[in-house]
Design a protein around this motif. Sequence first.
Motif, mmCIF file in Angstrom:
data_model
loop_
_atom_site.group_PDB
_atom_site.id
_atom_site.type_symbol
_atom_site.label_atom_id
_atom_site.label_comp_id
_atom_site.label_asym_id
_atom_site.label_seq_id
_atom_site.Cartn_x
_atom_site.Cartn_y
_atom_site.Cartn_z
ATOM 1 N N ALA A 27 1.183 4.404 -2.565
ATOM 2 C CA ALA A 27 1.043 5.770 -2.041
ATOM 3 C C ALA A 27 2.248 6.619 -2.426
ATOM 4 N N ILE A 28 3.433 5.997 -2.474
ATOM 5 C CA ILE A 28 4.649 6.725 -2.875
ATOM 6 C C ILE A 28 4.507 7.223 -4.308
ATOM 7 N N LEU A 29 3.931 6.393 -5.181
ATOM 8 C CA LEU A 29 3.722 6.804 -6.582
ATOM 9 C C LEU A 29 2.752 7.977 -6.646
ATOM 10 N N LEU A 30 1.684 7.897 -5.847
ATOM 11 C CA LEU A 30 0.693 8.986 -5.820
ATOM 12 C C LEU A 30 1.330 10.265 -5.271
ATOM 13 N N GLN A 31 2.155 10.114 -4.251
ATOM 14 C CA GLN A 31 2.846 11.267 -3.633
ATOM 15 C C GLN A 31 3.770 11.938 -4.660
ATOM 16 N N VAL A 53 0.848 -1.200 0.000
ATOM 17 C CA VAL A 53 0.000 0.000 0.000
ATOM 18 C C VAL A 53 0.881 1.248 0.000
ATOM 19 N N PHE A 54 1.946 1.228 0.816
ATOM 20 C CA PHE A 54 2.880 2.358 0.884
ATOM 21 C C PHE A 54 3.526 2.610 -0.479
ATOM 22 N N GLU A 55 3.879 1.544 -1.184
ATOM 23 C CA GLU A 55 4.537 1.705 -2.491
ATOM 24 C C GLU A 55 3.614 2.393 -3.488
#
Lengths: 149, 72
Positions: free
Chosen positions: A138-142, A134-136
């Motif tokens: 989210a990192i792309l979205l960030q 999920v974090f990975e």
Amino acid sequence: MWNKQKSLIASLVMTGTLLVLIAAAIFLLPTLVRAYAQMTGIEYESFKWLVVALYVSALPGIVCCVCLMHLLLNIRRDEVFVKKNATLLRVLSWCCFFVGAEYLVFGARWYISLVLLAFAALFFGLILRVIKNVFEKAILLQEENDYTV
Amino acid sequence: MAIRVNLDVMMAKRKISLGDLASRVGITPANLSILKTEKAKAVRFGTLDALCRELSCTPGDILEYRDDGERE
């Protein structure tokens, strides 16, 4: 008044406390197990492999505490969805998998109750792995957000 | 990406600096630099509107599609 900052500090304090407890346990484990053996009347020799299992799991335990501290300090610096946090979560999940596998081996051979702990550790490792995925994302979205002008 | 950003060309024509344009548009110089150096992944319509207003140009003057065969 309780707020996010205080919550973060509470998490840091709890993690630090756990780290100190694990460090203390490394030194006090034989004494504690001996005292428990005396209290229950069971021979200390019966617990020797349990002591070994606990010592082997102490290192991943320390690694987990250090990773959690780094994660919390990064969050405190507003660095949430960054690659290093995904790496920390990956390390945390692998520590859980290692402990789970180790407890399965010791549990199957000597202490059946460790098998339950093993499944708990493996399940927790799996949850951390999913959170890392999920974090990975989210990192792309960030990144997309950071590069939107 | 085949979208080319000709912001530096328009800035030179209007003789305006990066910092000056950024403050007039309402974004940070760092963000404007991201657009100028073609590192941006998206541009808000509000930003594009402000850029066109300050540079007295159309979006086509700032953004150009040039398919030179490069793909990400």
